[in-house]
Design a protein around this motif. Structure first.
Motif, PDB file in Angstrom:
ATOM      1  N   UNK A   1       0.694  -1.120   0.145  1.00 10.86           N
ATOM      2  CA  UNK A   1       0.274  -0.075   0.192  1.00 10.86           C
ATOM      3  C   UNK A   1       0.728   1.434   0.090  1.00 10.86           C
ATOM      4  N   UNK A   2       1.894   1.278   0.880  1.00 10.13           N
ATOM      5  CA  UNK A   2       2.606   2.667   1.136  1.00 10.13           C
ATOM      6  C   UNK A   2       3.841   2.772   0.125  1.00 10.13           C
ATOM      7  N   UNK A   3       4.369   1.816  -0.290  1.00 13.95           N
ATOM      8  CA  UNK A   3       5.508   1.865  -1.083  1.00 13.95           C
ATOM      9  C   UNK A   3       5.175   1.664  -2.626  1.00 13.95           C
ATOM     10  N   UNK A   4       4.297   0.737  -2.979  1.00 13.75           N
ATOM     11  CA  UNK A   4       3.779   0.734  -4.449  1.00 13.75           C
ATOM     12  C   UNK A   4       2.400   1.195  -4.550  1.00 13.75           C
ATOM     13  N   UNK A   5       1.766   1.680  -3.670  1.00 12.29           N
ATOM     14  CA  UNK A   5       0.614   2.076  -4.234  1.00 12.29           C
ATOM     15  C   UNK A   5      -0.701   1.719  -4.471  1.00 12.29           C
ATOM     16  N   UNK A   6      -0.608   0.209  -3.870  1.00 12.23           N
ATOM     17  CA  UNK A   6      -1.969  -0.923  -4.278  1.00 12.23           C
ATOM     18  C   UNK A   6      -2.863  -0.407  -3.300  1.00 12.23           C
ATOM     19  N   UNK A   7      -3.770  -0.117  -4.082  1.00 17.62           N
ATOM     20  CA  UNK A   7      -5.194   0.350  -3.359  1.00 17.62           C
ATOM     21  C   UNK A   7      -6.396  -0.720  -3.162  1.00 17.62           C
ATOM     22  N   UNK A   8      -6.151  -1.572  -4.100  1.00 11.39           N
ATOM     23  CA  UNK A   8      -7.233  -2.846  -4.205  1.00 11.39           C
ATOM     24  C   UNK A   8      -7.360  -3.367  -2.579  1.00 11.39           C
ATOM     25  N   UNK A   9      -8.451  -3.357  -1.778  1.00  8.48           N
ATOM     26  CA  UNK A   9      -8.304  -3.946  -0.534  1.00  8.48           C
ATOM     27  C   UNK A   9      -8.285  -5.684  -0.952  1.00  8.48           C
ATOM     28  N   UNK A  10      -8.763  -6.064  -1.924  1.00 10.09           N
ATOM     29  CA  UNK A  10      -8.894  -7.384  -2.228  1.00 10.09           C
ATOM     30  C   UNK A  10      -7.352  -7.946  -2.224  1.00 10.09           C
ATOM     31  N   UNK A  11      -6.556  -7.310  -2.874  1.00 12.89           N
ATOM     32  CA  UNK A  11      -5.204  -7.510  -3.263  1.00 12.89           C
ATOM     33  C   UNK A  11      -4.631  -7.491  -1.903  1.00 12.89           C
ATOM     34  N   UNK A  12      -4.733  -6.391  -1.189  1.00 13.28           N
ATOM     35  CA  UNK A  12      -4.072  -6.365  -0.020  1.00 13.28           C
ATOM     36  C   UNK A  12      -4.427  -7.022   1.084  1.00 13.28           C
ATOM     37  N   UNK A  13      -5.631  -7.699   0.980  1.00 12.33           N
ATOM     38  CA  UNK A  13      -5.930  -8.886   2.046  1.00 12.33           C
ATOM     39  C   UNK A  13      -5.369 -10.051   1.553  1.00 12.33           C
ATOM     40  N   UNK A  14      -5.316 -10.287   0.458  1.00 16.42           N
ATOM     41  CA  UNK A  14      -4.745 -11.583  -0.118  1.00 16.42           C
ATOM     42  C   UNK A  14      -3.079 -11.677   0.292  1.00 16.42           C
ATOM     43  N   UNK A  15      -2.503 -10.507   0.221  1.00 11.53           N
ATOM     44  CA  UNK A  15      -1.203 -10.398   0.707  1.00 11.53           C
ATOM     45  C   UNK A  15      -1.181 -10.694   2.122  1.00 11.53           C
ATOM     46  N   UNK A  16      -1.907  -9.954   3.012  1.00 13.48           N
ATOM     47  CA  UNK A  16      -1.943  -9.957   4.361  1.00 13.48           C
ATOM     48  C   UNK A  16      -2.290 -11.252   5.076  1.00 13.48           C
ATOM     49  N   UNK A  17      -3.029 -11.928   4.467  1.00 10.06           N
ATOM     50  CA  UNK A  17      -3.782 -13.153   5.024  1.00 10.06           C
ATOM     51  C   UNK A  17      -3.274 -14.671   4.265  1.00 10.06           C
ATOM     52  N   UNK A  18      -2.242 -14.377   3.476  1.00 11.27           N
ATOM     53  CA  UNK A  18      -2.023 -15.463   3.001  1.00 11.27           C
ATOM     54  C   UNK A  18      -1.406 -16.691   3.623  1.00 11.27           C
ATOM     55  N   UNK A  19      -0.707 -16.459   4.785  1.00  9.88           N
ATOM     56  CA  UNK A  19      -0.249 -17.297   5.560  1.00  9.88           C
ATOM     57  C   UNK A  19      -1.352 -17.803   6.728  1.00  9.88           C
ATOM     58  N   UNK A  20      -2.177 -16.807   7.402  1.00 11.48           N
ATOM     59  CA  UNK A  20      -3.167 -17.292   8.300  1.00 11.48           C
ATOM     60  C   UNK A  20      -4.614 -17.680   8.004  1.00 11.48           C
ATOM     61  N   UNK A  21      -4.794 -17.046   6.592  1.00 11.13           N
ATOM     62  CA  UNK A  21      -6.313 -17.039   6.223  1.00 11.13           C
ATOM     63  C   UNK A  21      -7.043 -16.396   7.355  1.00 11.13           C
ATOM     64  N   UNK A  22      -8.390 -16.085   7.040  1.00  7.01           N
ATOM     65  CA  UNK A  22      -9.156 -15.495   7.847  1.00  7.01           C
ATOM     66  C   UNK A  22     -10.750 -15.790   7.523  1.00  7.01           C
ATOM     67  N   UNK A  23     -11.746 -15.695   8.269  1.00  8.17           N
ATOM     68  CA  UNK A  23     -13.056 -15.821   8.183  1.00  8.17           C
ATOM     69  C   UNK A  23     -13.705 -14.755   6.870  1.00  8.17           C
ATOM     70  N   UNK A  24     -14.297 -15.311   6.140  1.00  8.71           N
ATOM     71  CA  UNK A  24     -14.696 -14.449   4.992  1.00  8.71           C
ATOM     72  C   UNK A  24     -13.891 -14.308   3.817  1.00  8.71           C
ATOM     73  N   UNK A  25     -13.068 -15.215   3.512  1.00  2.16           N
ATOM     74  CA  UNK A  25     -11.882 -15.119   2.544  1.00  2.16           C
ATOM     75  C   UNK A  25     -12.469 -14.869   1.270  1.00  2.16           C
ATOM     76  N   UNK A  26     -12.125 -14.001   0.296  1.00  2.00           N
ATOM     77  CA  UNK A  26     -12.606 -13.734  -0.943  1.00  2.00           C
ATOM     78  C   UNK A  26     -11.901 -14.925  -1.883  1.00  2.00           C
ATOM     79  N   UNK A  27     -12.385 -14.767  -3.233  1.00  2.00           N
ATOM     80  CA  UNK A  27     -11.834 -15.973  -4.220  1.00  2.00           C
ATOM     81  C   UNK A  27     -10.299 -15.622  -4.373  1.00  2.00           C
TER      82      UNK A  27
END
Length: 198
Positions: A92-118
């Motif tokens: 988000x801060x360095x590369x300007x990625x704003x898509x929340x789905x992309x950010x969530x996919x990166x953030x939760x790629x190890x833990x997973x979470x309830x309500x995961x998108x495709x």
């Protein structure tokens, strides 16, 4: 965002073995996404950046977690969980990625979470099943992934939880919630399939 810039920047953050893993995750994620008819661009961005911070010092990761709006309870769990959430902040801060789905996919790629998108499911699973991975139970997950993303993800989450329990390690609560949520998703799909059949 120019994919070549992301590729080069990510390559500079890691040893060659992890870079090759990143490329395999990207290819695996794109294969899964293609079967699901997904837009390949966000899949590519998330898969390139998912391990961006994997080799940062633990002290740097911990400092970023403390300075950000990330959950501070992360610091009470396995350090292997830290790099994904921090990579989402960097994306988000360095590369300007704003898509929340992309950010969530990166953030939760190890833990997973309830309500995961495709997209989150695809990145999580691609990281788990990429071709160079080898550990017990993986072949079953790969087989499931060929026909049912949700069943494959459920099995992989259960394998992960069982592994952590066997190793006497704490299980991060979002991983447990992800497993329970996926159990409901799979059960609901099976119910709907039976209703359609009759």
């Amino acid at each position: 965002m120019d994919l070549e810039i992301l590729l080069q920047a990510t390559k500079e953050q890691m040893p060659i073995s992890r870079w090759e893993h990143t490329l395999r995750v990207k290819d695996t994620a794109l294969q899964l996404a293609d079967r699901l008819g997904m837009d390949p661009h966000p899949v590519t961005v998330a898969s390139i950046l998912h391990d961006y911070c994997k080799f940062w010092p633990d002290t740097e990761l911990a400092a970023r977690i403390r300075q950000s709006d990330l959950p501070k309870d992360l610091l009470q769990y396995n350090k292997e969980l830290w790099h994904g959430p921090v990579a989402a902040i960097v994306a988000r801060d360095q590369f300007g990625i704003t898509d929340p789905d992309v950010l969530h996919a990166i953030q939760y790629h190890t833990s997973g979470r309830e309500g995961m998108s495709q997209l989150e499911k695809v990145i999580w699973l691609a990281d788990y099943i990429e071709p160079a991975r080898q550990f017990p139970g993986l072949d079953e997950v790969r087989l499931l992934a060929e026909t049912n993303l949700d069943q494959a993800l459920l099995k992989a989450l259960e394998n992960t939880i069982q592994f952590l329990i066997q190793k006497k390690q704490k299980v991060y609560p979002p991983t447990l919630l992800a497993r329970n949520w996926m159990l409901d998703q799979v059960a609901q799909t099976q119910t709907e399939s039976r209703e359609e059949f009759f």
